[in-house]
Design a protein around this motif. Structure first.
Motif, short mmCIF file in Angstrom:
data_model
loop_
_atom_site.label_atom_id
_atom_site.label_comp_id
_atom_site.label_asym_id
_atom_site.label_seq_id
_atom_site.Cartn_x
_atom_site.Cartn_y
_atom_site.Cartn_z
N ASP A 164 66.22 40.47 6.52
CA ASP A 164 67.22 40.28 5.47
C ASP A 164 66.89 38.99 4.74
O ASP A 164 66.79 37.93 5.38
N PRO A 165 66.71 39.03 3.42
CA PRO A 165 66.30 37.83 2.69
C PRO A 165 67.31 36.69 2.73
O PRO A 165 66.99 35.57 2.36
N ARG A 166 68.51 36.95 3.23
CA ARG A 166 69.52 35.88 3.33
C ARG A 166 69.36 35.06 4.60
O ARG A 166 69.94 33.99 4.72
N TYR A 167 68.56 35.54 5.56
CA TYR A 167 68.37 34.85 6.84
C TYR A 167 66.90 34.51 6.96
O TYR A 167 66.08 35.34 7.33
N TRP A 168 66.58 33.28 6.66
CA TRP A 168 65.19 32.89 6.48
C TRP A 168 64.96 31.48 6.99
O TRP A 168 65.88 30.71 7.22
N ALA A 169 63.68 31.17 7.12
CA ALA A 169 63.25 29.80 7.47
C ALA A 169 61.81 29.63 7.02
O ALA A 169 61.04 30.59 7.01
N ILE A 170 61.50 28.41 6.64
CA ILE A 170 60.11 28.03 6.37
C ILE A 170 59.67 27.24 7.59
O ILE A 170 60.28 26.23 7.94
N VAL A 171 58.65 27.72 8.27
CA VAL A 171 58.12 27.06 9.46
C VAL A 171 56.61 26.92 9.28
O VAL A 171 55.92 27.92 9.05
N GLY A 172 56.12 25.70 9.35
CA GLY A 172 54.69 25.48 9.19
C GLY A 172 54.17 25.97 7.85
O GLY A 172 53.05 26.48 7.77
N GLY A 173 54.99 25.88 6.82
CA GLY A 173 54.58 26.31 5.49
C GLY A 173 54.56 27.81 5.29
O GLY A 173 53.97 28.30 4.33
N LYS A 174 55.23 28.56 6.18
CA LYS A 174 55.26 30.03 6.07
C LYS A 174 56.71 30.49 6.07
O LYS A 174 57.58 29.91 6.72
N LEU A 175 56.95 31.59 5.35
CA LEU A 175 58.28 32.17 5.23
C LEU A 175 58.51 33.23 6.30
O LEU A 175 57.68 34.13 6.46
N TYR A 176 59.62 33.11 7.00
CA TYR A 176 60.02 34.09 8.02
C TYR A 176 61.42 34.59 7.69
O TYR A 176 62.29 33.81 7.31
#
Length: 149
Positions: free
Chosen positions: A105-117
């Motif tokens: 779901d695009p509303r639940y996200w994080a950028i970790v190590g320069g990558k989108l999850y």
């Protein structure tokens, strides 16, 4: 053959082709769509504020349509798409770590190590947040096998 039957068969062929096209992409797009990240601009996540993309500002990449909030973001994406696409094709990062696929779901996200999850929902994201590094390592190992299923 009656016109209504021809129209019905044509509609069925279009529907089947659309589903096949959506399934040919490594990105989660939903069943009857080829739009990735739920129509959100993937570049906007890296600026800290996810925005809906404009259907008039889009680009197809690896079989999926990506939409952008503005021309600048489209150009940034076009210069290096892999820097902006969500990991695991936009499927839920926690689910991939568990060895399965579930929509991201695009509303639940994080950028970790320069990558989108992306994650399935708020509850799943809370589970994922407890051990992001470990779950990313497991998901990275699972992903090639899951993708080949």
């Amino acid at each position: 053959m009656p016109r209504h039957l021809i129209a019905a068969l044509t509609a069925l062929c279009v529907l089947c082709f659309g589903v096949a096209a959506a399934q040919s992409s490594p990105f989660f797009t939903g069943r009857l769509s080829n739009v990735a990240v739920g129509g959100y601009d993937p570049v906007s996540y890296f600026d800290g504020t996810p925005q809906r993309g404009d259907r008039q500002i889009s680009r197809t990449y690896r079989g999926a349509a990506f939409r952008f909030a503005n021309q600048e973001n489209l150009e940034r994406f076009s210069a290096d798409p892999e820097a902006y696409v969500p990991q695991y094709g936009g499927y839920c990062a926690w689910a991939v770590a568990q060895g399965s696929l579930s929509k991201g779901d695009p509303r639940y996200w994080a950028i970790v190590g320069g990558k989108l999850y992306l994650n399935y929902d708020e509850g799943v994201q809370a589970l994922w947040d407890r051990d992001r590094a470990g779950l990313i390592e497991t998901a990275d190992a699972n992903w090639p096998e899951i993708l080949d299923r």
